[in-house]
Design an enzyme around this catalytic site. Structure first.
Site, PDB file in Angstrom:
ATOM      1  N   ARG A 285     -53.222  23.345 -14.332  1.00 47.82           N
ATOM      2  CA  ARG A 285     -52.015  23.658 -15.090  1.00 47.82           C
ATOM      3  C   ARG A 285     -51.592  25.071 -14.721  1.00 47.82           C
ATOM      4  O   ARG A 285     -52.448  25.958 -14.545  1.00 47.82           O
ATOM      5  CB  ARG A 285     -52.265  23.577 -16.599  1.00 47.82           C
ATOM      6  CG  ARG A 285     -52.334  22.171 -17.167  1.00 47.82           C
ATOM      7  CD  ARG A 285     -50.970  21.469 -17.167  1.00 47.82           C
ATOM      8  NE  ARG A 285     -51.000  20.147 -17.770  1.00 47.82           N
ATOM      9  CZ  ARG A 285     -51.140  18.994 -17.104  1.00 47.82           C
ATOM     10  NH1 ARG A 285     -51.269  18.994 -15.791  1.00 47.82           N
ATOM     11  NH2 ARG A 285     -51.122  17.844 -17.738  1.00 47.82           N
TER      12      ARG A 285
ATOM     13  N   GLU B 115     -42.155  25.124 -15.715  1.00 50.39           N
ATOM     14  CA  GLU B 115     -41.764  23.990 -14.867  1.00 50.39           C
ATOM     15  C   GLU B 115     -40.470  23.373 -15.393  1.00 50.39           C
ATOM     16  O   GLU B 115     -40.352  23.186 -16.602  1.00 50.39           O
ATOM     17  CB  GLU B 115     -42.883  22.941 -14.839  1.00 50.39           C
ATOM     18  CG  GLU B 115     -44.125  23.484 -14.142  1.00 50.39           C
ATOM     19  CD  GLU B 115     -45.255  22.460 -14.007  1.00 50.39           C
ATOM     20  OE1 GLU B 115     -45.062  21.289 -14.373  1.00 50.39           O
ATOM     21  OE2 GLU B 115     -46.324  22.854 -13.545  1.00 50.39           O
TER      22      GLU B 115
ATOM     23  N   HIS C  60     -45.122  19.496  -9.072  1.00 53.05           N
ATOM     24  CA  HIS C  60     -46.069  18.806  -9.966  1.00 53.05           C
ATOM     25  C   HIS C  60     -46.170  17.319  -9.595  1.00 53.05           C
ATOM     26  O   HIS C  60     -45.867  16.444 -10.403  1.00 53.05           O
ATOM     27  CB  HIS C  60     -45.640  18.982 -11.443  1.00 53.05           C
ATOM     28  CG  HIS C  60     -46.748  18.745 -12.417  1.00 53.05           C
ATOM     29  ND1 HIS C  60     -46.902  19.471 -13.576  1.00 53.05           N
ATOM     30  CD2 HIS C  60     -47.764  17.838 -12.429  1.00 53.05           C
ATOM     31  CE1 HIS C  60     -47.953  19.027 -14.248  1.00 53.05           C
ATOM     32  NE2 HIS C  60     -48.494  18.029 -13.571  1.00 53.05           N
TER      33      HIS C  60
HETATM   34  N1  LIG Z   1     -51.171  18.407 -10.898  1.00 52.85           N
HETATM   35  C1  LIG Z   1     -51.192  17.237 -11.479  1.00 52.85           C
HETATM   36  O1  LIG Z   1     -50.290  16.418 -11.340  1.00 52.85           O
HETATM   37  C2  LIG Z   1     -52.357  16.869 -12.349  1.00 52.85           C
HETATM   38  C3  LIG Z   1     -52.728  15.512 -12.442  1.00 52.85           C
HETATM   39  C4  LIG Z   1     -53.807  15.198 -13.227  1.00 52.85           C
HETATM   40  C5  LIG Z   1     -54.501  16.179 -13.914  1.00 52.85           C
HETATM   41  N2  LIG Z   1     -54.116  17.459 -13.808  1.00 52.85           N
HETATM   42  C6  LIG Z   1     -54.853  18.507 -14.533  1.00 52.85           C
HETATM   43  O2  LIG Z   1     -56.219  18.428 -14.156  1.00 52.85           O
HETATM   44  C7  LIG Z   1     -57.021  18.538 -15.314  1.00 52.85           C
HETATM   45  C8  LIG Z   1     -58.366  17.912 -15.071  1.00 52.85           C
HETATM   46  O3  LIG Z   1     -58.295  16.512 -15.011  1.00 52.85           O
HETATM   47  P1  LIG Z   1     -59.663  15.654 -14.921  1.00 52.85           P
HETATM   48  O4  LIG Z   1     -59.290  14.229 -15.051  1.00 52.85           O
HETATM   49  O5  LIG Z   1     -60.479  16.095 -13.774  1.00 52.85           O
HETATM   50  O6  LIG Z   1     -60.351  16.134 -16.285  1.00 52.85           O
HETATM   51  P2  LIG Z   1     -61.888  16.299 -16.600  1.00 52.85           P
HETATM   52  O7  LIG Z   1     -61.970  16.480 -18.074  1.00 52.85           O
HETATM   53  O8  LIG Z   1     -62.669  15.196 -15.976  1.00 52.85           O
HETATM   54  O9  LIG Z   1     -62.289  17.652 -15.841  1.00 52.85           O
HETATM   55  C9  LIG Z   1     -62.020  18.927 -16.309  1.00 52.85           C
HETATM   56  C10 LIG Z   1     -63.288  19.737 -16.113  1.00 52.85           C
HETATM   57  O10 LIG Z   1     -63.020  21.101 -16.421  1.00 52.85           O
HETATM   58  C11 LIG Z   1     -64.145  21.598 -17.099  1.00 52.85           C
HETATM   59  N3  LIG Z   1     -63.769  22.783 -17.887  1.00 52.85           N
HETATM   60  C12 LIG Z   1     -62.963  22.861 -18.961  1.00 52.85           C
HETATM   61  N4  LIG Z   1     -62.875  24.127 -19.395  1.00 52.85           N
HETATM   62  C13 LIG Z   1     -63.635  24.871 -18.554  1.00 52.85           C
HETATM   63  C14 LIG Z   1     -63.946  26.255 -18.467  1.00 52.85           C
HETATM   64  N5  LIG Z   1     -63.448  27.133 -19.342  1.00 52.85           N
HETATM   65  N6  LIG Z   1     -64.750  26.674 -17.466  1.00 52.85           N
HETATM   66  C15 LIG Z   1     -65.266  25.797 -16.571  1.00 52.85           C
HETATM   67  N7  LIG Z   1     -65.019  24.469 -16.604  1.00 52.85           N
HETATM   68  C16 LIG Z   1     -64.218  24.020 -17.584  1.00 52.85           C
HETATM   69  C17 LIG Z   1     -64.619  20.451 -17.963  1.00 52.85           C
HETATM   70  O11 LIG Z   1     -65.953  20.629 -18.391  1.00 52.85           O
HETATM   71  C18 LIG Z   1     -64.445  19.291 -16.997  1.00 52.85           C
HETATM   72  O12 LIG Z   1     -65.598  19.116 -16.206  1.00 52.85           O
HETATM   73  C19 LIG Z   1     -56.171  17.894 -16.408  1.00 52.85           C
HETATM   74  O13 LIG Z   1     -56.533  18.329 -17.689  1.00 52.85           O
HETATM   75  C20 LIG Z   1     -54.775  18.320 -16.035  1.00 52.85           C
HETATM   76  O14 LIG Z   1     -54.456  19.560 -16.644  1.00 52.85           O
HETATM   77  C21 LIG Z   1     -53.056  17.829 -13.043  1.00 52.85           C
HETATM   78  O1  LIG Z   2     -52.049  15.571 -16.530  1.00 52.37           O
HETATM   79  C1  LIG Z   2     -51.514  14.754 -15.772  1.00 52.37           C
HETATM   80  O2  LIG Z   2     -51.767  13.539 -15.788  1.00 52.37           O
HETATM   81  C2  LIG Z   2     -50.490  15.213 -14.774  1.00 52.37           C
HETATM   82  O3  LIG Z   2     -50.371  16.569 -14.757  1.00 52.37           O
HETATM   83  C3  LIG Z   2     -49.176  14.562 -14.988  1.00 52.37           C
HETATM   84  O4  LIG Z   2     -48.575  15.139 -16.115  1.00 52.37           O
END
Ligand SMILES: NC(=O)c1ccc[n+]([C@@H]2O[C@H](COP(=O)([O-])OP(=O)(O)OC[C@H]3O[C@@H](n4cnc5c(N)ncnc54)[C@H](O)[C@@H]3O)[C@@H](O)[C@H]2O)c1
Ligand SMILES: O=C(O)[C@H](O)CO
Length: 324
Positions: free
Chosen positions: A237, A266, A285
């Protein structure tokens, strides 16, 4: 009687039909104050809310006294006030897993395109600048066998590590609160403190959620620790990185490049200095934005909503405790 549901995202016809078979659907354009005012009566009745984007906070929830389930077409849920949802016993469903591999592909694309300056050199060729053999001015840096540091070793972080380790022979570092045994056994990944990860990584890749703890986790002091030829990739994010500090570091030539799929604001403002720095690759994004994956996310969001309205929150629920 079917439960009333507000839909604030366009769905493909087949998924709309599936939702309408189970729910009484009112489609609105977004969650803006104008929409809320225009559809006040529907907000009063709605038991379910499905869509993505827009803030769901205490103020909105107060207008939805019958709400039981929110279903987000995303894995990230920083736009939802989970405490406010819990207080009102509203469950929040999201779409993890279905998008993991696609987002990891996007991150790898940012790693490669920043290292090898793909968009910059594409523009250079198309502008007619390729008049003789290229020289060091067009060289990039290697990706293979370098060190990739992951902040956010969750589903997406693991999928990125898989690509980087098996595809590119990269050494994997990660920062996490706990040891990740699978990351260690599959990729030989080493857990380290944030400071050590920043100092040692050639590519620092962020797949963290936005929380109070991660807000501006990477600021001027952290960027200062990175190697001068390192690359910062952010697909978690935007506000995880202090964007003004990143701009200052890039302008001072302290990094090789940055690859950004997410921004503090954004859409990113057209006058952001990030858009005029040649070594910054910017994406709108698009982490999960393929036809297949976006369809899968919407399908999951529909099924999540139907299941949760029926009382089943075993899968894809952020706050199952809200039911109690
Ligand atoms: N760019 C995009 O389009 C897009 C798409 C999907 C997800 N995302 C972002 O990616 C993030 C992660 O998705 P995911 O499915 O891998 O989630 P997830 O919950 O599997 O992974 C997130 C990881 O971050 C770790 N974490 C959280 N806070 C932390 C900290 N302070 N220090 C160290 N580690 C920490 C958690 O323990 C976890 O292992 C989502 O929350 C979202 O914000 C972005
Ligand atoms: O968190 C997610 O799934 C992506 O950032 C799309 O919003």
């Amino acid at each position: 009687m079917k439960p009333a549901v507000i839909l604030y995202k366009k769905l493909p016809d087949d998924l709309y039909a599936r939702l309408a078979e189970q729910c009484d659907v009112t489609e609105i354009s977004d969650l803006s104050p104008e929409s809320q005012q225009q559809h006040a009566a529907v907000f009063q009745q709605a038991e379910g809310l499905l869509g993505s984007g827009g803030k769901v906070n205490g103020e909105l929830l107060a207008k939805m006294p019958n709400l039981r389930v929110c279903s987000s077409v995303s894995v990230g849920y920083d736009n939802f006030d989970v405490d406010a949802l819990n207080q009102r016993h509203v469950v929040l469903m999201h779409t993890p897993t279905v998008l993991t591999e696609t987002v990891a592909d996007t991150m790898m694309a940012l790693v490669l395109s920043t290292a090898r300056r793909v968009p910059e050199l594409d523009a250079w060729v198309k502008a007619g600048n390729w008049q003789k053999s290229i020289g060091p001015a067009q060289f990039g840096i290697d990706v293979h066998h370098k060190t990739l540091g992951i902040l956010g070793m969750g589903r997406i972080g693991m999928a990125l590590a898989q690509r980087a380790h098996f595809g590119f022979g990269m050494k994997i570092l990660y920062n996490a609160r706990r040891e990740h045994e699978e990351a260690q056994s599959r990729f030989g990944a080493q857990r380290c403190e944030l400071e050590a990860l920043l100092k040692q990584s050639d590519f620092v890749c962020i797949s963290l959620p936005l929380t109070e703890e991660t807000h501006h986790l990477i600021g001027a002091a952290e960027l200062e620790l990175m190697k001068p030829d390192a690359v910062l990739i952010n697909a978690g994010r935007g506000p995880v990185v202090d964007e003004q500090a990143l701009i200052a570091a890039l302008q001072a030539g302290k990094l090789h490049a940055a690859g950004l799929d997410v921004f503090e604001q954004e859409p990113v403002s057209a006058d952001s200095p990030l858009l005029s720095l040649p070594n910054v690759v910017t994406l709108p994004h698009i982490g999960s934005a393929t036809h297949e994956t976006r369809y899968g996310m919407m399908q999951d969001a529909v099924e999540n909503l139907i299941a949760a309205l029926g009382g089943s929150v075993e899968k894809n629920c952020v706050n199952p405790q809200a039911l109690k």
